[in-house]
Enzyme design. Structure first.
Site, PDB file in Angstrom:
ATOM      1  N   ASN A 103      36.910  31.838  -8.410  1.00 29.45           N
ATOM      2  CA  ASN A 103      38.124  31.301  -9.031  1.00 29.45           C
ATOM      3  C   ASN A 103      37.858  31.027 -10.498  1.00 29.45           C
ATOM      4  OD1 ASN A 103      40.782  30.146  -9.132  1.00 29.45           O
ATOM      5  ND2 ASN A 103      39.852  28.119  -9.130  1.00 29.45           N
ATOM      6  N   HIS A 105      39.182  28.416 -13.428  1.00 32.28           N
ATOM      7  CA  HIS A 105      39.912  27.154 -13.558  1.00 32.28           C
ATOM      8  C   HIS A 105      39.939  26.764 -15.037  1.00 32.28           C
ATOM      9  CE1 HIS A 105      41.502  23.268 -12.391  1.00 32.28           C
ATOM     10  NE2 HIS A 105      40.675  22.740 -13.283  1.00 32.28           N
ATOM     11  N   SER A 132      36.208  27.383 -16.511  1.00 34.01           N
ATOM     12  CA  SER A 132      35.050  27.530 -15.623  1.00 34.01           C
ATOM     13  C   SER A 132      35.340  28.614 -14.603  1.00 34.01           C
ATOM     14  CB  SER A 132      34.800  26.220 -14.851  1.00 34.01           C
ATOM     15  OG  SER A 132      34.719  25.101 -15.715  1.00 34.01           O
ATOM     16  N   ASP A 141      38.508  23.014  -6.437  1.00 32.51           N
ATOM     17  CA  ASP A 141      37.933  23.186  -7.775  1.00 32.51           C
ATOM     18  C   ASP A 141      36.519  22.591  -7.862  1.00 32.51           C
ATOM     19  OD1 ASP A 141      40.287  24.436  -8.668  1.00 32.51           O
ATOM     20  OD2 ASP A 141      41.193  22.506  -9.191  1.00 32.51           O
TER      21      ASP A 141
HETATM   22  C1  GRF Z   1      45.238  30.457 -15.941  1.00 39.29           C
HETATM   23  O1  GRF Z   1      45.093  29.506 -16.956  1.00 39.29           O
HETATM   24  C2  GRF Z   1      44.320  30.169 -14.798  1.00 39.29           C
HETATM   25  O2  GRF Z   1      43.073  29.700 -15.186  1.00 39.29           O
HETATM   26  C3  GRF Z   1      45.096  29.089 -14.092  1.00 39.29           C
HETATM   27  O3  GRF Z   1      46.446  29.491 -14.162  1.00 39.29           O
HETATM   28  C4  GRF Z   1      46.621  30.333 -15.289  1.00 39.29           C
HETATM   29  C5  GRF Z   1      47.110  31.642 -14.767  1.00 39.29           C
HETATM   30  O4  GRF Z   1      47.478  32.520 -15.793  1.00 39.29           O
HETATM   31  N1  GRF Z   1      44.592  28.846 -12.786  1.00 39.29           N
HETATM   32  P1  GRF Z   1      47.603  34.068 -15.522  1.00 39.29           P
HETATM   33  O5  GRF Z   1      48.552  34.246 -14.325  1.00 39.29           O
HETATM   34  O6  GRF Z   1      46.247  34.615 -15.239  1.00 39.29           O
HETATM   35  O7  GRF Z   1      48.208  34.631 -16.771  1.00 39.29           O
END
Ligand code: GRF
Length: 211
Positions: A103, A105, A132, A141
């Site tokens: 993932n 985050h 991260s 997370d």
């Molecule tokens: C990103 O900031 C990701 O880290 C978070 O949600 C956002 C998703 O953006 N979990 P995208 O759909 O990849 O443009």
């Protein structure tokens, strides 16, 4: 050739950064839990098979998780990448894919888990923020951190400005980590992320609070 599946819920910019990185593997499918996820069309335009499993059509989280797991397993992936996937996955699902489930985050974990991370960072007054990439474990997370990228919080930043600065780093960091995994250099060993081989790292980042 190794195979990976990407899970999304929305815009799909992290998904695109993975698809466009020339990774040493094939994207077998992009799966969304939301039919209106903009990323689905972007993936389809690149010839990637896409699927939607609308979580609202399932009576329980377990039912949704089981259907999602079945959809993923159909593609027999070596790696599953959560890229802006905004559903909490149950313990059973996470255990099934543990060690091959990553993932990204948008915070420097363990600070600011959950949602609204950029607002949380601004409210806390931190001078350094970032993103991260971690192995997913049942703790939300909270899985073993693989790599992080830091950005300064600048005077006058609002949520949107800070989010954009972090997102630019997400788009560099996630493909880099995915590449390590697909090269067979990265694994989850005894509950910690292990990376083999040479990996250059940056220096210190000093960020004053300018009133
Ligand atoms: C990103 O900031 C990701 O880290 C978070 O949600 C956002 C998703 O953006 N979990 P995208 O759909 O990849 O443009």
């Amino acid at each position: 050739m190794k195979r990976y599946v990407i899970l999304i819920s929305g815009r799909g910019s992290n998904m695109l950064s993975l698809l466009d990185a020339g990774l040493p593997g094939a994207c077998a499918a992009v799966v969304s839990n939301r039919p209106d996820a903009a990323g689905l069309a972007l993936a389809a335009a690149r010839g990637i098979p896409v699927a939607t499993l609308d979580h609202r059509g399932f009576a329980t989280r377990e039912d949704f998780d089981a259907a999602l797991a079945a959809e993923i397993e159909r593609h027999a992936p070596d790696l599953v990448l959560l890229a802006g996937f905004m559903r909490i996955l149950g313990d059973g699902f996470v255990r099934r894919f543990q060690g091959r489930l990553l993932n990204i985050h948008p915070s420097l974990l363990p600070a600011f888990p959950g949602i609204k991370t950029h607002a949380q960072a601004l409210a806390a007054g931190v001078r350094v923020h970032g993103c991260s990439v971690h192995f997913v474990t049942p703790a939300l997370d909270g899985g073993p951190i693989i790599a992080q990228a830091a950005v300064p919080v600048q005077a006058g930043d609002d949520e949107a400005a800070l989010a954009a600065r972090v997102l630019a780093e997400e788009h560099v960091l996630y493909p880099r980590v995915a590449r390590w995994f697909l090269e067979g250099r990265l694994g989850l060993v005894d509950g910690r992320a292990r990376l083999a081989g040479e990996t250059p790292v940056g220096g210190a980042l000093h960020v004053p609070h300018i009133a």
